[in-house]
Structure formats: structure tokens, C-alpha cells
Design an enzyme around this catalytic site. Structure first.
Site, PDB file in Angstrom:
ATOM      1  N   ASP A   1       0.794  -0.823  -0.109  1.00 18.53           N
ATOM      2  CA  ASP A   1       0.114   0.366   0.028  1.00 18.53           C
ATOM      3  C   ASP A   1       0.823   0.834  -0.031  1.00 18.53           C
ATOM      4  O   ASP A   1       1.863   1.160   0.388  1.00 18.53           O
ATOM      5  CB  ASP A   1      -1.137   0.083   1.294  1.00 18.53           C
ATOM      6  CG  ASP A   1      -1.770   1.335   1.793  1.00 18.53           C
ATOM      7  OD1 ASP A   1      -1.948   1.457   0.429  1.00 18.53           O
ATOM      8  OD2 ASP A   1      -1.895   2.488   2.743  1.00 18.53           O
TER       9      ASP A   1
ATOM     10  N   ASP B   1      -0.248   5.380   0.513  1.00 20.24           N
ATOM     11  CA  ASP B   1      -0.486   6.677   1.444  1.00 20.24           C
ATOM     12  C   ASP B   1      -0.925   5.445   3.535  1.00 20.24           C
ATOM     13  O   ASP B   1      -1.365   4.863   3.597  1.00 20.24           O
ATOM     14  CB  ASP B   1      -1.601   6.801   1.723  1.00 20.24           C
ATOM     15  CG  ASP B   1      -1.229   7.680   0.122  1.00 20.24           C
ATOM     16  OD1 ASP B   1      -0.823   8.204   0.118  1.00 20.24           O
ATOM     17  OD2 ASP B   1      -2.594   7.558  -0.599  1.00 20.24           O
TER      18      ASP B   1
END
Length: 251
Positions: A10, A12
Site C-alpha cells: 500500500d 498512503d
């Protein structure tokens, strides 16, 4: 040493603490440019993070908070324009070097590359945001290190749906048992775990109270040799930072 075929990251909140002082600031700058008096405070933005995707977040804000804005014949297109302006502001913040990677991220990525472990991105943020972060915070040209960058609207349903992980694995021709995911939030862990991928969580200020049920390991961050992580849940043995040796105990 048994290792996964691929690490799926991932972006952010996982690779970097981009939300509070990155995306939030960029949203507010775009709102100001558009003549809007909207102000997403850190507290309000924390609430809005429950909605995955920037355009979706703006739409949710309009529908739930009912802020004043100019009448629009095509609200979807107007929101897309706001989000495009926000993305440019975010890229400018990255170029200024204001958003560093989280502890241990570059070290783990470098170790994976040296060991021949494949790496990929699996995120709801837009591709432009991903490339800007990688090129400015990781290393110039580092976008090419990732076999797949699955991002943004490449799938119809964003996290917590499994779509983005299924897409990445399909492109890499891998099974869930051959992958390890890295996430930081409830939406993220639901997406990866529901796709049957073992998941390591490194939470942050916005997500530390989230429900991470299903994660194999929950950490404060990836840690460094001189800056140990804190284990929130799971078994890290005697390890004090996340490396391939620790990851191998999970496979």
C-alpha cells in the site's frame, strides 16, 4: 529461507505518512484555488479517511457535510477537476521533500530487490501520486523497480474491496499464498486479508485505533536496527525491525 514470491505495498500511510501533512494540505490548497471556503482540519480529515479514494472523499464530504459550492451541471466532472488540482499540489509538496518515507521502508525494499523478491504497489491513490512519491521520496527511477503499480481507478471498486489486490496478483500471475501485503488501515487490511493474502500492518496516527483483525503482524512501523519497532499484535520473535529473516518465519 522460505520467502514470498512478492511483496505488495500500500502507499498512503504505509510507505509514507502522506495523509495529514500531504494529501490534506493539498486538498485545502485546491479548495482555495477554486474559491471554496472548505477547510479540512486534521480531525475532519481523519473522519473522511474512512472513505477510500480522493474523488470519493470529496463526494462524501459534499453529501454528508453539505458545504456551499457553485451549482454544477456535471458534479462528477467538477469533482474530478478539483481532484486533479489537488494532485498537482501534492506532487509539488513531494518535490519539495516535505514527505519522507516511514522508518524501514527503503531498507526492506532494497533487501527484497537484492534477494530477488518481486515487489509491487497495490493502492487506491492515483498513479500520479504513486510515481511522485516513489521518485521523490524513494529514489529517482525507483518506479521501475515495481513490477506492477496497481493504483487508482484501474479497478471499479476501491478498498476495502479486494479488486486492487486481485488485479495485482493477476498481472503478476501469482496466488495469494505466494504474496505478502503491507497495509496501515482497516480498509486496507480488509482488502488484503479478504483476498487471502497474509498481511503486515504498520499503523500510524490516523489508524492506530483501527480494527486489524486478520493481520498476521501489527507493528508501530517497520523499524530500523537503531530504532526498534513496537509489536502491537502477532509474533515477531526476537526481531526488533522488519526484514526478510522475520518475514521468512511467516512462510
Amino acid at each position: 529461507m522460505a520467502l514470498p514470491q512478492a511483496l505488495l505495498f500500500d502507499v498512503d500511510g504505509t510507505l509514507a505518512d502522506t495523509e495529514r501533512d500531504g494529501h490534506r494540505v493539498a486538498f485545502n490548497q485546491a479548495f482555495q484555488d477554486a474559491g471554496l471556503d472548505w477547510d479540512w482540519t486534521p480531525e475532519l480529515y481523519g473522519e473522511l479517511l474512512a472513505v477510500a479514494g480522493g474523488k470519493e472523499r470529496i463526494k462524501h464530504f459534499i453529501e454528508t457535510k453539505h458545504p456551499t459550492h457553485p451549482a454544477q451541471a456535471d458534479l462528477t466532472a467538477w469533482i474530478a477537476g478539483l481532484h486533479k488540482a489537488k494532485t498537482q499540489h501534492y506532487k509539488d509538496l513531494l518535490a519539495a521533500g516535505t514527505i519522507p518515507l516511514r522508518p524501514g521502508v527503503k531498507r526492506l525494499i532494497d533487501e527484497a530487490r537484492d534477494a530477488g523478491v518481486r515487489i509491487a504497489i497495490s493502492t487506491t491513490t492515483t498513479p500520479d501520486n504513486v510515481y511522485a512519491l516513489l521518485e521523490n521520496a524513494l529514489a529517482p527511477g525507483s518506479s521501475d523497480w515495481f513490477e506492477v503499480i496497481a493504483a487508482g481507478d484501474v479497478v471499479p471498486a476501491k478498498k476495502p474491496a479486494t479488486d486492487i489486490y486481485l488485479y495485482a496478483m493477476e498481472k503478476m500471475q501469482l496466488q495469494p499464498s505466494e504474496c505478502l501485503a503491507f497495509e496501515d488501515s482497516y480498509n486496507g487490511v480488509r482488502s488484503s486479508v479478504d483476498a487471502d493474502i497474509k498481511t503486515i500492518i504498520t499503523h500510524n496516527g490516523y489508524t492506530q485505533s483501527h480494527d486489524f483483525t486478520g493481520a498476521t503482524l501489527v507493528l508501530s512501523d517497520m523499524g530500523e536496527p537503531n530504532a526498534p519497532f513496537t509489536v502491537i499484535s502477532g509474533d515477531a520473535g526476537s526481531s526488533t525491525y522488519l526484514d526478510l529473516a522475520l518475514i521468512s518465519t511467516m512462510f
